[in-house]
Scaffold this motif. Sequence first.
Motif, PDB file in Angstrom:
ATOM      1  N   ALA A  65      -5.118 -43.178  -8.543  1.00 15.65           N
ATOM      2  CA  ALA A  65      -6.381 -43.595  -8.191  1.00 15.65           C
ATOM      3  C   ALA A  65      -6.481 -44.986  -8.492  1.00 15.65           C
ATOM      4  O   ALA A  65      -6.423 -45.577  -9.698  1.00 15.65           O
ATOM      5  CB  ALA A  65      -7.425 -42.749  -8.950  1.00 15.65           C
ATOM      6  N   TYR A  66      -7.251 -45.568  -7.630  1.00 15.36           N
ATOM      7  CA  TYR A  66      -7.276 -47.025  -7.602  1.00 15.36           C
ATOM      8  C   TYR A  66      -8.595 -47.462  -7.727  1.00 15.36           C
ATOM      9  O   TYR A  66      -9.645 -47.106  -6.927  1.00 15.36           O
ATOM     10  CB  TYR A  66      -6.643 -47.853  -6.614  1.00 15.36           C
ATOM     11  CG  TYR A  66      -6.973 -49.306  -6.269  1.00 15.36           C
ATOM     12  CD1 TYR A  66      -6.206 -50.385  -6.902  1.00 15.36           C
ATOM     13  CD2 TYR A  66      -7.783 -49.929  -5.155  1.00 15.36           C
ATOM     14  CE1 TYR A  66      -6.554 -51.518  -6.735  1.00 15.36           C
ATOM     15  CE2 TYR A  66      -8.005 -51.045  -4.954  1.00 15.36           C
ATOM     16  CZ  TYR A  66      -7.435 -52.097  -5.716  1.00 15.36           C
ATOM     17  OH  TYR A  66      -7.628 -53.256  -5.220  1.00 15.36           O
ATOM     18  N   GLY A  67      -9.119 -48.624  -8.445  1.00 15.55           N
ATOM     19  CA  GLY A  67     -10.416 -49.313  -8.718  1.00 15.55           C
ATOM     20  C   GLY A  67     -10.415 -50.678  -8.425  1.00 15.55           C
ATOM     21  O   GLY A  67      -9.562 -51.314  -9.146  1.00 15.55           O
ATOM     22  N   PRO A  99     -16.881 -47.861 -11.788  1.00 15.52           N
ATOM     23  CA  PRO A  99     -15.503 -48.153 -11.005  1.00 15.52           C
ATOM     24  C   PRO A  99     -14.329 -48.016 -11.979  1.00 15.52           C
ATOM     25  O   PRO A  99     -13.070 -48.130 -11.632  1.00 15.52           O
ATOM     26  CB  PRO A  99     -15.616 -49.640 -10.443  1.00 15.52           C
ATOM     27  CG  PRO A  99     -16.521 -50.389 -11.022  1.00 15.52           C
ATOM     28  CD  PRO A  99     -17.531 -49.316 -11.514  1.00 15.52           C
ATOM     29  N   CYS A 102     -10.738 -44.991 -13.331  1.00 13.34           N
ATOM     30  CA  CYS A 102      -9.668 -44.719 -12.309  1.00 13.34           C
ATOM     31  C   CYS A 102      -8.379 -44.936 -13.257  1.00 13.34           C
ATOM     32  O   CYS A 102      -8.474 -44.747 -14.146  1.00 13.34           O
ATOM     33  CB  CYS A 102      -9.600 -45.756 -11.224  1.00 13.34           C
ATOM     34  SG  CYS A 102      -9.548 -47.687 -12.036  1.00 13.34           S
ATOM     35  N   ASP A 103      -7.178 -44.752 -12.281  1.00 16.24           N
ATOM     36  CA  ASP A 103      -6.080 -44.888 -12.930  1.00 16.24           C
ATOM     37  C   ASP A 103      -5.473 -46.560 -13.017  1.00 16.24           C
ATOM     38  O   ASP A 103      -4.857 -46.889 -14.176  1.00 16.24           O
ATOM     39  CB  ASP A 103      -4.679 -44.212 -12.558  1.00 16.24           C
ATOM     40  CG  ASP A 103      -5.042 -42.557 -12.558  1.00 16.24           C
ATOM     41  OD1 ASP A 103      -5.425 -41.981 -13.570  1.00 16.24           O
ATOM     42  OD2 ASP A 103      -4.905 -42.110 -11.410  1.00 16.24           O
ATOM     43  N   LEU A 105      -6.851 -50.261 -12.600  1.00 12.34           N
ATOM     44  CA  LEU A 105      -8.373 -51.075 -12.109  1.00 12.34           C
ATOM     45  C   LEU A 105      -7.823 -52.321 -12.131  1.00 12.34           C
ATOM     46  O   LEU A 105      -7.003 -52.996 -12.826  1.00 12.34           O
ATOM     47  CB  LEU A 105      -9.121 -50.802 -13.327  1.00 12.34           C
ATOM     48  CG  LEU A 105     -10.286 -51.911 -13.232  1.00 12.34           C
ATOM     49  CD1 LEU A 105     -11.304 -51.447 -12.312  1.00 12.34           C
ATOM     50  CD2 LEU A 105     -11.302 -52.049 -14.587  1.00 12.34           C
TER      51      LEU A 105
END
Length: 318
Positions: A65-67, A99, A102-103, A105
């Motif tokens: 997961a990208y933020g 945000p 996530c995994d 950032l």
Amino acid sequence: MNVDDVKALATRIREEVAKAITGQHDTVDLMLIALFAGGHILLEGPPGTAKTMTARCFAQALGVAYGRIQFTPDLMPGDIVGSNIYNFQTGQFTLTRGPIFCDLLLADEINRTPPKTQAALLEAMQEHAVTFDGTTHSLGRNFMVVATQNPIEHQGVYPLPEAQLDRFLFKHRVSYPGPEEERAIIIHHGGGSASHDIAQYGIKAQADRKTLEKALETVGSVTLVDDVVGYIAALVRATRDTADLEVGASPRAGAMLARAARARAALDGRAYVIPDDVKALAVPALRHRVILSPAAQIDGRLVEQIVSDLVDQTEAPR
């Protein structure tokens, strides 16, 4: 998972990132080491050197997961971590996550926001968790921050405090590409399609959360003998004894340098750390943790050169 599996995984990730990014091999390598060492990385470089693009492609290749947070002077801590918002229909407070959940950032232009907002990242970077309204929320073991900053502009920026800089495993200076790489970039990205759309490059995820957790466990089991531990300690302590540095590296620096050396060994397919692992990572791991003395500043000395000299002067085990 063994060190050979970690090495193969890193190779596949490099190949996927290279589909969109020309060059920047040292940047990707340090990001991989930071990932497998459970650390964070600060990328400093002029605009247009693919700092943001590299982070996006890196997250895509990892399959996590990208933020992204674009830091601005009016950004508030609640905009990063989230808050509890009152819902008038239900009469209850609803958790709105920011945000940061996530995994990986991307903290873009982190030095463009005030220290109060920068400090909102401190707990997340150190504890992999955030706390608001008295409740602590975990971000997961794999949480990683890739921060960028522009060293050229000096108006409207807020230098990162030393306490936050010390949380970054590496500070890497992203430089301009060489002549051949620049030609390749123009050919690759100077066409009619939008280069910012990374979907067109066909980057495929090579891992997931469980795979990365196994890789972290493997890296943690890499052997670090007493002689190398003593070498790391001597190098860190040398930064406090030299007259060229007003402030030396912290004890945390030695612990994080050891973790990074373990990760580099695993990426090289070795189950043990050698002094060359420490030497190769000393500059990016220490350059942001020390402060030049006034005399060194007047003489125009560079932190990188001073750290390199200390590496040369510190006796390494054989």
